[in-house]
Write a protein that holds these residues in place. Sequence first.
Motif, PDB file in Angstrom:
ATOM      1  N   THR A  26      15.939  -4.393 -25.459  1.00  0.00           N
ATOM      2  CA  THR A  26      16.313  -3.776 -24.192  1.00  0.00           C
ATOM      3  C   THR A  26      15.231  -2.849 -23.661  1.00  0.00           C
ATOM      4  OG1 THR A  26      18.561  -3.733 -25.103  1.00  0.00           O
ATOM      5  CG2 THR A  26      18.192  -2.591 -23.022  1.00  0.00           C
TER       6      THR A  26
ATOM      7  N   GLU B 294      22.916   0.151 -23.041  1.00  0.00           N
ATOM      8  CA  GLU B 294      21.878  -0.638 -22.373  1.00  0.00           C
ATOM      9  C   GLU B 294      21.806  -2.054 -22.955  1.00  0.00           C
ATOM     10  OE1 GLU B 294      18.200   1.496 -22.355  1.00  0.00           O
ATOM     11  OE2 GLU B 294      18.866   2.837 -20.748  1.00  0.00           O
TER      12      GLU B 294
ATOM     13  N   HIS C 142      24.351  -3.645 -24.338  1.00  0.00           N
ATOM     14  CA  HIS C 142      25.558  -4.340 -23.887  1.00  0.00           C
ATOM     15  C   HIS C 142      25.375  -4.859 -22.466  1.00  0.00           C
ATOM     16  CE1 HIS C 142      29.540  -4.711 -21.991  1.00  0.00           C
ATOM     17  NE2 HIS C 142      29.900  -5.172 -23.157  1.00  0.00           N
ATOM     18  N   GLY C 143      24.778  -4.050 -21.588  1.00  0.00           N
ATOM     19  CA  GLY C 143      24.541  -4.490 -20.218  1.00  0.00           C
ATOM     20  C   GLY C 143      23.628  -5.693 -20.153  1.00  0.00           C
ATOM     21  N   LEU C 144      22.585  -5.695 -20.993  1.00  0.00           N
ATOM     22  CA  LEU C 144      21.643  -6.814 -21.031  1.00  0.00           C
ATOM     23  C   LEU C 144      22.326  -8.084 -21.515  1.00  0.00           C
ATOM     24  CD1 LEU C 144      18.599  -7.731 -20.877  1.00  0.00           C
ATOM     25  CD2 LEU C 144      18.492  -7.183 -23.323  1.00  0.00           C
TER      26      LEU C 144
ATOM     27  N   GLU D 119      25.632  -8.754 -21.667  1.00  0.00           N
ATOM     28  CA  GLU D 119      26.695  -9.160 -20.740  1.00  0.00           C
ATOM     29  C   GLU D 119      26.099  -9.919 -19.551  1.00  0.00           C
ATOM     30  OE1 GLU D 119      30.444  -7.059 -18.421  1.00  0.00           O
ATOM     31  OE2 GLU D 119      28.529  -6.007 -18.514  1.00  0.00           O
ATOM     32  N   LYS D 120      25.000  -9.444 -19.025  1.00  0.00           N
ATOM     33  CA  LYS D 120      24.339 -10.117 -17.900  1.00  0.00           C
ATOM     34  C   LYS D 120      23.917 -11.532 -18.294  1.00  0.00           C
ATOM     35  CE  LYS D 120      20.484  -9.645 -14.635  1.00  0.00           C
ATOM     36  NZ  LYS D 120      19.315  -8.811 -14.235  1.00  0.00           N
ATOM     37  N   TRP D 121      23.403 -11.696 -19.522  1.00  0.00           N
ATOM     38  CA  TRP D 121      22.988 -13.020 -19.985  1.00  0.00           C
ATOM     39  C   TRP D 121      24.183 -13.954 -20.034  1.00  0.00           C
ATOM     40  CZ3 TRP D 121      23.882 -16.889 -23.327  1.00  0.00           C
ATOM     41  CH2 TRP D 121      22.864 -17.810 -23.544  1.00  0.00           C
TER      42      TRP D 121
ATOM     43  N   LEU E 272      27.038 -13.817 -18.394  1.00  0.00           N
ATOM     44  CA  LEU E 272      27.533 -14.128 -17.054  1.00  0.00           C
ATOM     45  C   LEU E 272      26.632 -15.141 -16.365  1.00  0.00           C
ATOM     46  CD1 LEU E 272      28.615 -10.561 -15.845  1.00  0.00           C
ATOM     47  CD2 LEU E 272      30.077 -12.388 -16.733  1.00  0.00           C
ATOM     48  N   ASN E 273      25.321 -14.986 -16.529  1.00  0.00           N
ATOM     49  CA  ASN E 273      24.386 -15.943 -15.932  1.00  0.00           C
ATOM     50  C   ASN E 273      24.517 -17.327 -16.559  1.00  0.00           C
ATOM     51  OD1 ASN E 273      23.318 -14.033 -14.184  1.00  0.00           O
ATOM     52  ND2 ASN E 273      21.631 -13.480 -15.541  1.00  0.00           N
ATOM     53  N   TYR E 274      24.915 -17.378 -17.818  1.00  0.00           N
ATOM     54  CA  TYR E 274      25.076 -18.646 -18.520  1.00  0.00           C
ATOM     55  C   TYR E 274      26.320 -19.395 -18.056  1.00  0.00           C
ATOM     56  CZ  TYR E 274      24.656 -21.926 -22.448  1.00  0.00           C
ATOM     57  OH  TYR E 274      24.505 -23.062 -23.225  1.00  0.00           O
TER      58      TYR E 274
ATOM     59  N   ARG F 129      35.280  -5.984 -20.954  1.00  0.00           N
ATOM     60  CA  ARG F 129      33.902  -6.451 -20.806  1.00  0.00           C
ATOM     61  C   ARG F 129      33.256  -6.839 -22.129  1.00  0.00           C
ATOM     62  NH1 ARG F 129      31.118  -1.619 -18.620  1.00  0.00           N
ATOM     63  NH2 ARG F 129      29.291  -2.944 -18.763  1.00  0.00           N
TER      64      ARG F 129
END
Length: 215
Positions: free
Chosen positions: A72, A109, A111-113, A115-117, A119-121, A130
């Motif tokens: 991160t 930080e 977790h945010g990284l 989680e974003k991966w 969701l994009n997948y 979450r």
Amino acid sequence: MFQYKLKTGPNGETVKCKARLCARGDLQFESEYGDTFAPTSRFSMIRLIVAIAVQAGFTLYQFNIKGAFLCTPIDREIYLKLPPGYEPPQGKTARLRRSLYGLKQAPLEFHGLFEKWLLNYGFKPIGGDRVTFLYREGTSVILLSIYVDDGIAACNNRELYQQFLKDLGKDFELSNQGPVNWYLSVSVKQDLANRHTTLSQEQYVKDVLERFGMT
């Protein structure tokens, strides 16, 4: 500072000796971090995923992201005093470019990284915590929950799950532990043929009793 830890298995045996460079988060200034709370999967959710897997005949898998916090980037200027034995050049000091274990904001930080991966997948969040996500491809399903850097997943298509791990491994270094048998100090025994799964904390109880001299 360095942190040393013995990682144990289902029978109390040592499976790994770990050494980790950690930051002294207790010495951080308030200007060096914002929010610090990072959501983690509750045991009630983990038990629910196990129950769903048993009911639907899914296989339970587990994986771990190695050096998760080091993945991160950090958006604040933070300098680190190096541990004994490491001396920077004269007039220089160490500035962190990536998050480090011990920083107050490190879990949030990462977790945010992650989680974003997800969701994009194509994963969809379930509930408001979450940390639990669902992925569908036709009739194939991956139900995933994460506890910091440890993931547990229920899936009815082994090829789909392996492809997910392969794609995840392009951005994160993984320890693919296959079908779950030991997750967060809980022993998990799956009997797929009879749709029966047993959860046990016997070894954890023994470790606690031994730690307090009650054995």
